[in-house]
Design an enzyme around this catalytic site. Structure first.
Site, PDB file in Angstrom:
ATOM      1  N   HIS A  37       0.893  -1.201  -0.065  1.00 26.67           N
ATOM      2  CA  HIS A  37       0.049   0.112  -0.170  1.00 26.67           C
ATOM      3  C   HIS A  37       0.810   1.069   0.101  1.00 26.67           C
ATOM      4  CE1 HIS A  37      -2.884  -2.821   1.984  1.00 26.67           C
ATOM      5  NE2 HIS A  37      -3.715  -2.448   1.018  1.00 26.67           N
ATOM      6  N   SER A 186      -3.154  -8.136   2.784  1.00 24.60           N
ATOM      7  CA  SER A 186      -3.687  -7.917   3.940  1.00 24.60           C
ATOM      8  C   SER A 186      -3.902  -8.901   4.655  1.00 24.60           C
ATOM      9  CB  SER A 186      -4.754  -6.762   4.159  1.00 24.60           C
ATOM     10  OG  SER A 186      -4.303  -5.507   3.632  1.00 24.60           O
TER      11      SER A 186
END
Length: 287
Positions: A37, A186
């Site tokens: 990210h 994630s």
């Protein structure tokens, strides 16, 4: 860095920036940030005057038996990580604001959503395109950055933008991997230490495929069979799909060429993981 929750405040900020002649780059996320990210945020900061990162766990893209309720969330952690990058706005809308009780409009891209992940998750991409369309309208970015790990998502968003004539540049960032080759996600937090070790079969399969293609193997069926053997050798790992497809149409390829992408999805224990590579490009960037 500011944190904005109301949709109207976000649009008001964007309108002010655009009126002053500034450009906006958007990084859409569902949070629980990792280095992947952050790499998207850094790329976005090179593309525009201002960077907006949206953080929204989008209920529309989760099926009834999927992990919406346990998807990792930690706003304080994420805000601290984004603040260390060149992020101007962390946009954190609520589900109630994004989807009012009478919400009844959806954006659907046909054909390329019926393959790969779309086979197992028939409502997933309609949820993705609907939320991304809303984010584009709320934030009004000049460019938007997406990670290549979600390869089909990237292709679907690009198709939506072309078909609807949005003046938005969709920019891909190559997959960011851990030191051992596991693609950052994630959902990796779900893996036990043993499951994480087994998950490396994805990267091992990709390395094998690229080496075989470099050696002149172009028979897609043959290569998929070899990859299946590599992955199936790990107890507790089940295969959702092994596909070699055209990078634009996502149609299956019988003969591998420079436009071919290897796309993989497996379940390691209870965790679904995806990975991919552009067969003819060591950088793994799909442009």
């Amino acid at each position: 860095m500011q944190i904005i929750h109301p949709l109207t405040d976000m649009t008001q900020w964007s309108n002010a920036m655009i009126a002053s002649g500034k450009t906006i780059a958007l990084v859409p996320t569902m949070g629980y940030f990792h280095e992947g990210h952050l790499s998207l945020m850094r790329l976005a900061s090179r593309l525009a005057d201002h960077v907006v990162v949206s953080l929204f766990v989008n209920s529309l893209q989760f099926g009834p038996a999927e992990d919406l309720s346990r998807y990792p969330r930690n706003l304080q952690r994420d805000a601290g990580m984004a603040a260390n990058e060149k992020v101007d706005i962390l946009f954190v809308p609520t589900d109630k604001d994004m989807y009012s009780p009478d919400f009844n409009t959806h954006v659907r891209v046909d054909s390329i959503t019926d393959t790969l992940c779309g086979r197992q998750r028939p409502t997933h991409f309609e949820g993705v395109t609907t939320v991304v369309a809303k984010l584009f309208n709320i934030i009004k970015p000049r460019s938007a950055v997406f990670g290549q790990k979600d390869f089909q998502q990237l292709a679907v968003i690009r198709k939506m933008v072309r078909d609807l004539n949005w003046d938005i540049e969709i920019v891909a960032h190559p997959i960011v991997r851990e030191d051992d080759g596991l693609a950052m996600s994630s959902r990796n937090i779900y893996l036990s230490s043993e499951e994480r070790r087994k998950a490396l079969c994805l990267h091992n399969a990709i390395k094998h495929a690229k080496a075989r293609f470099a050696a002149g193997i172009t028979d897609a069926g043959r290569l998929k069979s070899e990859i299946q053997d590599i992955i199936s050798g790990n107890a507790g790992v089940s295969i959702d799909y092994i596909s070699i497809v055209d990078k634009d149409t996502l149609s299956d390829k019988e003969v591998i060429d420079s436009q071919s992408v290897l796309a993989l999805a497996v379940r390691v224990g209870g965790t679904r993981l995806i990975d991919n590579c552009f067969m003819a490009n060591d950088s793994e960037a799909i442009n």
